[in-house]
Design an enzyme around this catalytic site. Structure first.
Site, PDB file in Angstrom:
ATOM      1  N   LYS A   1       0.860  -1.208   0.000  1.00  0.00           N
ATOM      2  CA  LYS A   1       0.000   0.000   0.000  1.00  0.00           C
ATOM      3  C   LYS A   1       0.885   1.243   0.000  1.00  0.00           C
ATOM      4  CE  LYS A   1      -1.548   1.405   4.176  1.00  0.00           C
ATOM      5  NZ  LYS A   1      -1.222   2.787   4.554  1.00  0.00           N
ATOM      6  N   ASN A   2       1.940   1.237   0.811  1.00  0.00           N
ATOM      7  CA  ASN A   2       2.744   2.452   0.984  1.00  0.00           C
ATOM      8  C   ASN A   2       3.734   2.701  -0.146  1.00  0.00           C
ATOM      9  OD1 ASN A   2       1.270   2.879   3.235  1.00  0.00           O
ATOM     10  ND2 ASN A   2       2.888   2.421   4.702  1.00  0.00           N
TER      11      ASN A   2
ATOM     12  N   ASP B   1       5.575   0.856  12.016  1.00  0.00           N
ATOM     13  CA  ASP B   1       4.380   0.131  11.551  1.00  0.00           C
ATOM     14  C   ASP B   1       4.345  -1.315  12.031  1.00  0.00           C
ATOM     15  OD1 ASP B   1       4.100   1.803   8.313  1.00  0.00           O
ATOM     16  OD2 ASP B   1       3.610   2.413  10.350  1.00  0.00           O
TER      17      ASP B   1
ATOM     18  N   ARG C   1      -0.155  14.573  12.556  1.00  0.00           N
ATOM     19  CA  ARG C   1       0.195  14.330  11.154  1.00  0.00           C
ATOM     20  C   ARG C   1       0.280  15.622  10.340  1.00  0.00           C
ATOM     21  NH1 ARG C   1      -0.873   8.829  10.254  1.00  0.00           N
ATOM     22  NH2 ARG C   1       0.661   8.961   8.588  1.00  0.00           N
TER      23      ARG C   1
ATOM     24  N   LYS D   1      13.790  17.248   9.242  1.00  0.00           N
ATOM     25  CA  LYS D   1      13.475  15.968   9.922  1.00  0.00           C
ATOM     26  C   LYS D   1      13.205  14.947   8.820  1.00  0.00           C
ATOM     27  CE  LYS D   1      10.415  14.162  13.537  1.00  0.00           C
ATOM     28  NZ  LYS D   1       9.643  13.124  12.808  1.00  0.00           N
TER      29      LYS D   1
ATOM     30  N   SER E   1      11.246  12.575   6.742  1.00  0.00           N
ATOM     31  CA  SER E   1       9.804  12.367   6.548  1.00  0.00           C
ATOM     32  C   SER E   1       9.572  11.581   5.259  1.00  0.00           C
ATOM     33  CB  SER E   1       9.089  13.724   6.437  1.00  0.00           C
ATOM     34  OG  SER E   1       7.844  13.570   5.766  1.00  0.00           O
ATOM     35  N   VAL E   2       8.896  10.443   5.381  1.00  0.00           N
ATOM     36  CA  VAL E   2       8.602   9.606   4.211  1.00  0.00           C
ATOM     37  C   VAL E   2       7.787  10.404   3.198  1.00  0.00           C
ATOM     38  CG1 VAL E   2       7.318   7.554   3.447  1.00  0.00           C
ATOM     39  CG2 VAL E   2       8.749   7.433   5.491  1.00  0.00           C
TER      40      VAL E   2
ATOM     41  N   CYS F   1      -4.933  12.012  12.559  1.00  0.00           N
ATOM     42  CA  CYS F   1      -5.585  10.718  12.756  1.00  0.00           C
ATOM     43  C   CYS F   1      -5.254  10.290  14.182  1.00  0.00           C
ATOM     44  CB  CYS F   1      -5.092   9.701  11.733  1.00  0.00           C
ATOM     45  SG  CYS F   1      -3.392   9.270  12.013  1.00  0.00           S
TER      46      CYS F   1
ATOM     47  N   ARG G   1      -4.801  10.170   4.504  1.00  0.00           N
ATOM     48  CA  ARG G   1      -3.766  11.205   4.571  1.00  0.00           C
ATOM     49  C   ARG G   1      -2.826  11.180   3.381  1.00  0.00           C
ATOM     50  NH1 ARG G   1      -1.469  13.566   7.442  1.00  0.00           N
ATOM     51  NH2 ARG G   1       0.545  12.757   6.852  1.00  0.00           N
TER      52      ARG G   1
ATOM     53  N   ILE H   1       8.611   7.730  16.472  1.00  0.00           N
ATOM     54  CA  ILE H   1       8.166   8.372  15.234  1.00  0.00           C
ATOM     55  C   ILE H   1       6.861   9.145  15.441  1.00  0.00           C
ATOM     56  CG2 ILE H   1       7.416   7.974  12.847  1.00  0.00           C
ATOM     57  CD1 ILE H   1      10.373   7.367  13.164  1.00  0.00           C
TER      58      ILE H   1
ATOM     59  N   ARG I   1      -8.270  -1.035   5.341  1.00  0.00           N
ATOM     60  CA  ARG I   1      -7.527   0.042   4.672  1.00  0.00           C
ATOM     61  C   ARG I   1      -6.195  -0.459   4.140  1.00  0.00           C
ATOM     62  NH1 ARG I   1      -7.075   5.626   7.704  1.00  0.00           N
ATOM     63  NH2 ARG I   1      -5.837   5.838   5.830  1.00  0.00           N
TER      64      ARG I   1
HETATM   65  C1  EPZ Z   1       4.406   7.126   6.166  1.00  0.00           C
HETATM   66  O1  EPZ Z   1       3.612   8.126   6.775  1.00  0.00           O
HETATM   67  C2  EPZ Z   1       3.542   5.868   6.146  1.00  0.00           C
HETATM   68  N1  EPZ Z   1       2.349   6.123   5.360  1.00  0.00           N
HETATM   69  C3  EPZ Z   1       3.150   5.475   7.570  1.00  0.00           C
HETATM   70  O2  EPZ Z   1       2.426   4.257   7.504  1.00  0.00           O
HETATM   71  C4  EPZ Z   1       4.428   5.223   8.370  1.00  0.00           C
HETATM   72  O3  EPZ Z   1       4.077   4.918   9.706  1.00  0.00           O
HETATM   73  C5  EPZ Z   1       5.290   6.496   8.323  1.00  0.00           C
HETATM   74  O4  EPZ Z   1       5.575   6.846   6.950  1.00  0.00           O
HETATM   75  C6  EPZ Z   1       6.613   6.310   9.047  1.00  0.00           C
HETATM   76  O5  EPZ Z   1       7.316   5.259   8.474  1.00  0.00           O
HETATM   77  C7  EPZ Z   1       2.427   6.028   4.011  1.00  0.00           C
HETATM   78  O6  EPZ Z   1       3.480   5.742   3.455  1.00  0.00           O
HETATM   79  C8  EPZ Z   1       1.163   6.287   3.261  1.00  0.00           C
HETATM   80  P1  EPZ Z   1       6.426  10.698   7.993  1.00  0.00           P
HETATM   81  P2  EPZ Z   1       4.088   9.677   6.701  1.00  0.00           P
HETATM   82  O7  EPZ Z   1       6.214  11.896   7.149  1.00  0.00           O
HETATM   83  O8  EPZ Z   1       4.705   9.961   5.387  1.00  0.00           O
HETATM   84  C9  EPZ Z   1       5.974  14.022  11.361  1.00  0.00           C
HETATM   85  C10 EPZ Z   1       0.598   2.874   7.840  1.00  0.00           C
HETATM   86  O9  EPZ Z   1       0.211   2.296   8.865  1.00  0.00           O
HETATM   87  N2  EPZ Z   1       5.803  14.942  10.227  1.00  0.00           N
HETATM   88  O10 EPZ Z   1       7.704   9.925   7.861  1.00  0.00           O
HETATM   89  O11 EPZ Z   1       2.975  10.524   7.165  1.00  0.00           O
HETATM   90  C11 EPZ Z   1       4.844  12.999  11.457  1.00  0.00           C
HETATM   91  O12 EPZ Z   1       3.755  13.534  12.155  1.00  0.00           O
HETATM   92  C12 EPZ Z   1       1.042   4.305   7.906  1.00  0.00           C
HETATM   93  O13 EPZ Z   1       0.681   2.334   6.699  1.00  0.00           O
HETATM   94  C13 EPZ Z   1       5.743  16.310  10.475  1.00  0.00           C
HETATM   95  O14 EPZ Z   1       5.822  16.758  11.620  1.00  0.00           O
HETATM   96  O15 EPZ Z   1       5.234   9.667   7.825  1.00  0.00           O
HETATM   97  C14 EPZ Z   1       5.511  11.864  12.171  1.00  0.00           C
HETATM   98  O16 EPZ Z   1       5.519  12.130  13.562  1.00  0.00           O
HETATM   99  C15 EPZ Z   1       0.843   4.887   9.297  1.00  0.00           C
HETATM  100  N3  EPZ Z   1       5.586  17.160   9.426  1.00  0.00           N
HETATM  101  C16 EPZ Z   1       6.943  11.890  11.635  1.00  0.00           C
HETATM  102  O17 EPZ Z   1       7.140  13.223  11.130  1.00  0.00           O
HETATM  103  C17 EPZ Z   1       5.496  16.710   8.128  1.00  0.00           C
HETATM  104  O18 EPZ Z   1       5.386  17.533   7.198  1.00  0.00           O
HETATM  105  C18 EPZ Z   1       7.197  10.912  10.498  1.00  0.00           C
HETATM  106  O19 EPZ Z   1       6.204  11.136   9.528  1.00  0.00           O
HETATM  107  C19 EPZ Z   1       5.545  15.314   7.903  1.00  0.00           C
HETATM  108  C20 EPZ Z   1       5.712  14.447   8.959  1.00  0.00           C
END
Ligand code: EPZ
Length: 419
Positions: A22-23, A307, A123, A163, A165-166, A118, A94, A329, A399
Site C-alpha cells: 500500500k505504501n 508500523d 500528522r 526531519k 519524513s517519508v 488521525c 492522509r 516516530i 484500509r
Molecule cells: C508514512 O507516513 C507511512 N504512510 C506510515 O504508515 C508510516 O508509519 C510512516 O511513513 C513512518 O514510516 C504512508 O506511506 C502512506 P512521515 P508519513 O512523514 O509519510 C511528522 C501505515 O500504517 N511529520 O515519515 O505521514 C509525522 O507527524 C502508515 O501504513 C511532520 O511533523 O510519515 C511523524 O511524527 C501509518 N511534518 C513523523 O514526522 C510533516 O510535514 C514521520 O512522519 C511530515 C511528517
C-alpha cells in the site's frame, strides 16, 4: 460496521502470499499525474486506501481501466486535468497529500485539502509545504485547503529536510521530476517504498540518483508510457512473521525479498524464531519459549519500523520476561495498549516507552480497533487468546491488509467476518 469473530488459541501453519505494498502504491499512483502517456500499474493491493487514491485520481480527470482481479490499473490522464483534491476524499486518507507535488509540478496549480490528523498523531504536512515552496510553489491556506500555484515550471534547488519524513521526501521527489534543472534533496527518508517510487519514475525516463540519504533529481520534459509492478508489502510480511513466532507456528512467507525486513527478522531470531530465507521466501518457525527484548526503539528505515511496533508488542506480551518498546516516530501510537490490557496484558507506559511484563495469558474479549496497525495487533492477540474474541471497526484493517481473513483462514485461524 463489520467485525471479526476469532476463536483462539490457533497454531499457524502453511503458506502466505504477500500482496503489493500500500505504501509503495500510494506515491506511485500520485506520481501518475505527471504523465501525458498511459501508465499501467500492476500488483496493486485491493485495499481501501488504494481505492481512495484511485477515486481521487478519477476526480481529477484520470481515465482508469482495471484488470478483472482489479490488481492492474491502466491510467490515462486528460490534457487539462482538474486540480482540486476535495476534503471528502482527502479526509479519509492522509496519503492524498501526495497529489500536491505532482499537480503543481505538472499543472502549476492545485487546491488540495489539508489532510486531517488521525488517531496516531497530528500528522502535519509542514515539511511537504516548506520543501515544495523552495522549489517555487506559492501557497496559502484558506478554510482547510492549500491553494497552491507556481509561475511556470518549478525551479530546481538544494533542500535539506530538517526531519526525516517519508511523505515529504516522496512529494518533493515527484515534484522535482519535471522541474527545471537538478534538485538535490538531503536528509531524505530511504524506506524501500521510496526506492520503489524512484525506480518506477526512472523506468519512465526520470533522472533520479541516490547517495545514502541524498537524492538528486535532474528534471525532464516528460515521462514515457510504462508498465510497472508494485513491490511486496514488507509490513504485511513482518506481521505474518510475528504471527508465526507468536503462535509457535510454521509459515512460508512468499513473494518478498527478505533483505528488506532484515532488522525485523533479526529481532525475531533474538526472541527465538528459527528463520531460513531464500530469494523471495521466508521460512519461519515459532519457538516454544519467546525470549524478552529490552529497549526496542522504532526509528526510520533501516531501523525497526513504527508500523510493526504494535505487532511486536503483542509478541513480547508472551515473552518469558520483561521487555520494552520506545515509539519515537509518532506521538500517540500506543492505542492498542489499552485493548491489550483488556485481554490481560501487563503493560506500563512512561512517555513514549512501553514496559511489557510478559508471561501473559490472553483471554478472549470484545475489542475495538483504532488504527490500521493497532487493529492487526488485536487480531494477533485474539489468535493466541483462550476463547472467543470480537474485534470491532475492522474497516481500519480493510484500509491496508488485503483479504486478511482468507489469508488467515488458510493457515489455520478460526476467523469469521460478521457484517
Ligand atoms: C508514512 O507516513 C507511512 N504512510 C506510515 O504508515 C508510516 O508509519 C510512516 O511513513 C513512518 O514510516 C504512508 O506511506 C502512506 P512521515 P508519513 O512523514 O509519510 C511528522 C501505515 O500504517 N511529520 O515519515 O505521514 C509525522 O507527524 C502508515 O501504513 C511532520 O511533523 O510519515 C511523524 O511524527 C501509518 N511534518 C513523523 O514526522 C510533516 O510535514 C514521520 O512522519 C511530515 C511528517
Amino acid at each position: 460496521m463489520d467485525k471479526f469473530l476469532i476463536e483462539g488459541p490457533c497454531k499457524l501453519k502453511g503458506k502466505v502470499l504477500i500482496s503489493g505494498s500500500k505504501n509503495a502504491a500510494l506515491p506511485i499512483l500520485a506520481a501518475t499525474l505527471l504523465f501525458d502517456k498511459s501508465v499501467t500499474i500492476k500488483n496493486l493491493p485491493r485495499v481501501r486506501d488504494i481505492d481512495t487514491m484511485l477515486s481521487l485520481l478519477k476526480s481529477l480527470g484520470s481515465k482508469i481501466t482495471f484488470s478483472k482481479d482489479k490488481k492492474t490499473a491502466k491510467i490515462m490522464n486528460k490534457k487539462n486535468m482538474k486540480t482540486v483534491a476535495s476534503y471528502s476524499l482527502v479526509k479519509t486518507m492522509r496519503g492524498s497529500i501526495l497529489v500536491l507535488g505532482p499537480l503543481v509540478s505538472k499543472f502549476q496549480k492545485s487546491i488540495t485539502s489539508l489532510p486531517g490528523g488521525c488517531l496516531i498523531g497530528a500528522r502535519p504536512v509542514n515539511y511537504h509545504l516548506s520543501a515544495l515552496k523552495k522549489l517555487g510553489m506559492k501557497y496559502d491556506i484558506k478554510k482547510g485547503y492549500i491553494h497552491a500555484k507556481s509561475d511556470g515550471k518549478l525551479r530546481a534547488t538544494t533542500i535539506t529536510f530538517s526531519k526525516i519524513s517519508v511523505g515529504a521526501t516522496e512529494n518533493t521527489i515527484i515534484a522535482a521530476c519535471l522541474a527545471n534543472g537538478k534538485t538535490v534533496l538531503k536528509n531524505c527518508a530511504v524506506e524501500p517504498e521510496i526506492k520503489d517510487l524512484t525506480n518506477f519514475l526512472n523506468t519512465a525516463g526520470a533522472n533520479i540518483k541516490w547517495k545514502g540519504r541524498t537524492c538528486e533529481i535532474v528534471g525532464v520534459k516528460s515521462l514515457n508510457e510504462i508498465e510497472y509492478s508494485i513491490m511486496a508489502d514488507r509490513i504485511e510480511a513482518g506481521t505474518f512473521c510475528v504471527a508465526a513466532t507468536l503462535s509457535r507456528g510454521e509459515l512460508e512467507v512468499k513473494n518478498l525479498n527478505p533483505k528488506i525486513i532484515n532488522t525485523e527478522l533479526n529481532l525475531l531470531k533474538k526472541v527465538g524464531a528459527k528463520i531460513k530465507t531464500s530469494e523471495n521466501k521466508i521460512l519461519i518457525k515459532g519457538p516454544d519459549k519467546i525470549k524478552p527484548i529490552k529497549n526496542i526503539k522504532t526509528k526510520e528505515y533501516p531501523s525497526f519500523p513504527t508500523d510493526l511496533q504494535a505487532q511486536f508488542m503483542v509478541l513480547l506480551c508472551k515473552a518469558n520476561g520483561k521487555s520494552s518498546i520506545t515509539e519515537s516516530i509518532f506521538e500517540n501510537r500506543f492505542m492498542h495498549v489499552a485493548e491489550l490490557q483488556r485481554l490481560g496484558a501487563k503493560i506500563v507506559i512512561k512517555n513514549n516507552k512501553a514496559i511489557i511484563e510478559g508471561k501473559t495469558d490472553f483471554n478472549g474479549a470484545e475489542l475495538m480497533s483504532s488504527d490500521l496497525r493497532a487493529s492487526v495487533a488485536l487480531v494477533l492477540a485474539a489468535i493466541v487468546a483462550n476463547g472467543k474474541s470480537i474485534i470491532n471497526r475492522i474497516y481500519h484493517l480493510d484500509r491496508g491488509y488485503e483479504n486478511i481473513e482468507n489469508k488467515l483462514k488458510k493457515i489455520g485461524v478460526k476467523i469469521k467476518r460478521i457484517k
